[in-house]
Design a protein around this motif. Structure first.
Motif, PDB file in Angstrom:
ATOM      1  N   ARG A  31       0.832  -1.195   0.000  1.00 45.58           N
ATOM      2  CA  ARG A  31       0.000   0.000   0.000  1.00 45.58           C
ATOM      3  C   ARG A  31       0.871   1.249   0.000  1.00 45.58           C
ATOM      4  O   ARG A  31       1.897   1.289   0.660  1.00 45.58           O
ATOM      5  CB  ARG A  31      -0.902   0.000   1.234  1.00 45.58           C
ATOM      6  N   ALA A  32       0.433   2.243  -0.719  1.00 44.84           N
ATOM      7  CA  ALA A  32       1.158   3.518  -0.730  1.00 44.84           C
ATOM      8  C   ALA A  32       1.013   4.165   0.637  1.00 44.84           C
ATOM      9  O   ALA A  32      -0.068   4.143   1.231  1.00 44.84           O
ATOM     10  CB  ALA A  32       0.594   4.433  -1.813  1.00 44.84           C
ATOM     11  N   PRO A  33       2.087   4.759   1.162  1.00 46.53           N
ATOM     12  CA  PRO A  33       1.976   5.451   2.455  1.00 46.53           C
ATOM     13  C   PRO A  33       0.982   6.609   2.361  1.00 46.53           C
ATOM     14  O   PRO A  33       0.785   7.194   1.294  1.00 46.53           O
ATOM     15  CB  PRO A  33       3.387   5.982   2.709  1.00 46.53           C
ATOM     16  N   TYR A  34       0.374   6.954   3.502  1.00 42.34           N
ATOM     17  CA  TYR A  34      -0.550   8.075   3.554  1.00 42.34           C
ATOM     18  C   TYR A  34       0.170   9.320   3.033  1.00 42.34           C
ATOM     19  O   TYR A  34       1.308   9.594   3.387  1.00 42.34           O
ATOM     20  CB  TYR A  34      -1.011   8.293   5.002  1.00 42.34           C
ATOM     21  N   GLY A  35      -0.486  10.040   2.153  1.00 39.80           N
ATOM     22  CA  GLY A  35       0.121  11.222   1.542  1.00 39.80           C
ATOM     23  C   GLY A  35       0.615  10.952   0.125  1.00 39.80           C
ATOM     24  O   GLY A  35       1.015  11.869  -0.578  1.00 39.80           O
ATOM     25  N   TYR A  36       0.575   9.690  -0.274  1.00 41.55           N
ATOM     26  CA  TYR A  36       1.020   9.289  -1.609  1.00 41.55           C
ATOM     27  C   TYR A  36      -0.041   8.412  -2.267  1.00 41.55           C
ATOM     28  O   TYR A  36      -0.865   7.809  -1.588  1.00 41.55           O
ATOM     29  CB  TYR A  36       2.307   8.464  -1.542  1.00 41.55           C
ATOM     30  N   VAL A  37       0.026   8.336  -3.581  1.00 48.91           N
ATOM     31  CA  VAL A  37      -0.756   7.364  -4.343  1.00 48.91           C
ATOM     32  C   VAL A  37       0.210   6.625  -5.262  1.00 48.91           C
ATOM     33  O   VAL A  37       1.206   7.199  -5.728  1.00 48.91           O
ATOM     34  CB  VAL A  37      -1.885   8.027  -5.166  1.00 48.91           C
ATOM     35  N   GLY A  38      -0.060   5.364  -5.498  1.00 47.85           N
ATOM     36  CA  GLY A  38       0.763   4.576  -6.415  1.00 47.85           C
ATOM     37  C   GLY A  38       0.289   4.797  -7.844  1.00 47.85           C
ATOM     38  O   GLY A  38      -0.914   4.791  -8.115  1.00 47.85           O
ATOM     39  N   LEU A  39       1.230   5.008  -8.737  1.00 49.02           N
ATOM     40  CA  LEU A  39       0.904   5.212 -10.147  1.00 49.02           C
ATOM     41  C   LEU A  39       1.635   4.195 -11.016  1.00 49.02           C
ATOM     42  O   LEU A  39       2.745   3.778 -10.695  1.00 49.02           O
ATOM     43  CB  LEU A  39       1.315   6.616 -10.598  1.00 49.02           C
ATOM     44  N   ASP A  40       1.016   3.854 -12.109  1.00 48.16           N
ATOM     45  CA  ASP A  40       1.631   2.978 -13.096  1.00 48.16           C
ATOM     46  C   ASP A  40       2.617   3.808 -13.908  1.00 48.16           C
ATOM     47  O   ASP A  40       2.264   4.850 -14.454  1.00 48.16           O
ATOM     48  CB  ASP A  40       0.543   2.409 -13.999  1.00 48.16           C
ATOM     49  N   ALA A  41       3.868   3.350 -13.989  1.00 47.22           N
ATOM     50  CA  ALA A  41       4.895   4.094 -14.728  1.00 47.22           C
ATOM     51  C   ALA A  41       5.374   3.328 -15.959  1.00 47.22           C
ATOM     52  O   ALA A  41       6.493   3.513 -16.416  1.00 47.22           O
ATOM     53  CB  ALA A  41       6.068   4.413 -13.814  1.00 47.22           C
ATOM     54  N   GLY A  42       4.542   2.444 -16.462  1.00 53.41           N
ATOM     55  CA  GLY A  42       4.903   1.727 -17.678  1.00 53.41           C
ATOM     56  C   GLY A  42       5.405   0.328 -17.407  1.00 53.41           C
ATOM     57  O   GLY A  42       5.343  -0.180 -16.288  1.00 53.41           O
ATOM     58  N   GLY A  53       4.071  -9.292 -17.821  1.00 53.01           N
ATOM     59  CA  GLY A  53       3.009  -8.332 -17.565  1.00 53.01           C
ATOM     60  C   GLY A  53       3.204  -7.457 -16.341  1.00 53.01           C
ATOM     61  O   GLY A  53       2.307  -6.676 -15.998  1.00 53.01           O
ATOM     62  N   PHE A  54       4.351  -7.564 -15.675  1.00 55.42           N
ATOM     63  CA  PHE A  54       4.587  -6.718 -14.506  1.00 55.42           C
ATOM     64  C   PHE A  54       4.782  -5.277 -14.945  1.00 55.42           C
ATOM     65  O   PHE A  54       5.337  -5.001 -16.010  1.00 55.42           O
ATOM     66  CB  PHE A  54       5.818  -7.189 -13.719  1.00 55.42           C
ATOM     67  N   ARG A  55       4.319  -4.353 -14.116  1.00 55.50           N
ATOM     68  CA  ARG A  55       4.413  -2.933 -14.401  1.00 55.50           C
ATOM     69  C   ARG A  55       5.270  -2.252 -13.341  1.00 55.50           C
ATOM     70  O   ARG A  55       5.346  -2.703 -12.205  1.00 55.50           O
ATOM     71  CB  ARG A  55       3.020  -2.293 -14.382  1.00 55.50           C
ATOM     72  N   LEU A  56       5.915  -1.168 -13.721  1.00 55.17           N
ATOM     73  CA  LEU A  56       6.697  -0.360 -12.793  1.00 55.17           C
ATOM     74  C   LEU A  56       5.741   0.557 -12.043  1.00 55.17           C
ATOM     75  O   LEU A  56       4.856   1.162 -12.643  1.00 55.17           O
ATOM     76  CB  LEU A  56       7.727   0.469 -13.560  1.00 55.17           C
ATOM     77  N   ARG A  57       5.893   0.642 -10.717  1.00 55.51           N
ATOM     78  CA  ARG A  57       5.053   1.489  -9.891  1.00 55.51           C
ATOM     79  C   ARG A  57       5.907   2.598  -9.272  1.00 55.51           C
ATOM     80  O   ARG A  57       7.031   2.353  -8.855  1.00 55.51           O
ATOM     81  CB  ARG A  57       4.405   0.680  -8.762  1.00 55.51           C
ATOM     82  N   VAL A  58       5.383   3.797  -9.252  1.00 52.61           N
ATOM     83  CA  VAL A  58       6.043   4.922  -8.598  1.00 52.61           C
ATOM     84  C   VAL A  58       5.020   5.603  -7.688  1.00 52.61           C
ATOM     85  O   VAL A  58       3.812   5.418  -7.854  1.00 52.61           O
ATOM     86  CB  VAL A  58       6.617   5.952  -9.608  1.00 52.61           C
ATOM     87  N   LEU A  59       5.525   6.357  -6.743  1.00 53.47           N
ATOM     88  CA  LEU A  59       4.651   7.096  -5.840  1.00 53.47           C
ATOM     89  C   LEU A  59       4.530   8.547  -6.299  1.00 53.47           C
ATOM     90  O   LEU A  59       5.503   9.148  -6.729  1.00 53.47           O
ATOM     91  CB  LEU A  59       5.208   7.068  -4.416  1.00 53.47           C
ATOM     92  N   ALA A  60       3.327   9.057  -6.211  1.00 52.92           N
ATOM     93  CA  ALA A  60       3.074  10.471  -6.491  1.00 52.92           C
ATOM     94  C   ALA A  60       2.402  11.062  -5.258  1.00 52.92           C
ATOM     95  O   ALA A  60       1.719  10.359  -4.511  1.00 52.92           O
ATOM     96  CB  ALA A  60       2.170  10.624  -7.709  1.00 52.92           C
ATOM     97  N   ILE A  61       2.586  12.335  -5.048  1.00 50.66           N
ATOM     98  CA  ILE A  61       2.025  12.996  -3.878  1.00 50.66           C
ATOM     99  C   ILE A  61       0.522  13.211  -4.053  1.00 50.66           C
ATOM    100  O   ILE A  61       0.073  13.693  -5.085  1.00 50.66           O
ATOM    101  CB  ILE A  61       2.741  14.340  -3.634  1.00 50.66           C
ATOM    102  N   ASP A  62      -0.231  12.822  -3.030  1.00 49.20           N
ATOM    103  CA  ASP A  62      -1.654  13.128  -2.926  1.00 49.20           C
ATOM    104  C   ASP A  62      -1.716  14.413  -2.108  1.00 49.20           C
ATOM    105  O   ASP A  62      -1.510  14.394  -0.897  1.00 49.20           O
ATOM    106  CB  ASP A  62      -2.387  11.979  -2.220  1.00 49.20           C
ATOM    107  N   GLU A  63      -1.950  15.532  -2.749  1.00 46.11           N
ATOM    108  CA  GLU A  63      -1.755  16.837  -2.114  1.00 46.11           C
ATOM    109  C   GLU A  63      -2.596  17.032  -0.861  1.00 46.11           C
ATOM    110  O   GLU A  63      -2.110  17.580   0.124  1.00 46.11           O
ATOM    111  CB  GLU A  63      -2.003  17.971  -3.118  1.00 46.11           C
ATOM    112  N   PHE A  64      -3.854  16.579  -0.857  1.00 47.31           N
ATOM    113  CA  PHE A  64      -4.676  16.742   0.342  1.00 47.31           C
ATOM    114  C   PHE A  64      -4.049  16.021   1.530  1.00 47.31           C
ATOM    115  O   PHE A  64      -3.855  16.600   2.598  1.00 47.31           O
ATOM    116  CB  PHE A  64      -6.104  16.224   0.114  1.00 47.31           C
TER     117      PHE A  64
END
Length: 134
Positions: A31-42, A53-64
């Motif tokens: 799970r992404a830590p609170y304050g972040y969301v996991g995004l598909d990076a290709g 079929g595995f995908r790269l995951r990165v974290l992006a900031i969930d601003e709220f």
């Protein structure tokens, strides 16, 4: 002797994974830590895994949520304790992590902020950076 070698291998693997997080912004899973969301990076950079079929995951900031994390740290630096911060967030109706992302936190009750939740955020290296040795 084999136990010692196993521990060395384990330490090297963890160091490599930590470096991927720091240098490449990868999210190692879960799970992404609170304050972040996991995004598909290709596609995954490992061709074999990409082929499966595995995908790269990165974290992006969930601003709220990130603003709530910033507030928690600011209140802590002002001398407020874990429970006082949790009580303040509850009084103002700020959604706790399980209420903010119920799809990601089905195993938790969305019953408000707890001191232990605030403490977990304050101690999480995703926010504080890796511990420095020496």
């Amino acid at each position: 002797m084999s136990e010692s070698e196993r521990q060395h291998v384990q330490a090297r693997v963890r160091a490599a994974m930590d470096a991927q997080v720091i240098n490449e912004g990868r999210h190692q899973g879960g799970r992404a830590p609170y304050g972040y969301v996991g995004l598909d990076a290709g596609p995954h950079p490992n061709p074999r895994k990409a082929g499966e079929g595995f995908r790269l995951r990165v974290l992006a900031i969930d601003e709220f949520s990130a603003e709530v994390v910033r507030r928690i740290f600011a209140e802590y630096l002002q001398g407020n304790g874990d429970r006082a911060i949790a009580n303040s967030l509850n009084r103002e109706g700020v959604p706790c992590p399980s209420a903010r992302r119920p799809d990601q936190n089905r195993h938790w009750l969305a019953d408000g902020w707890q001191g232990s939740t605030v403490r977990a955020i304050l101690e999480n290296p995703r926010y504080t950076g890796p511990a420095q040795i020496g």
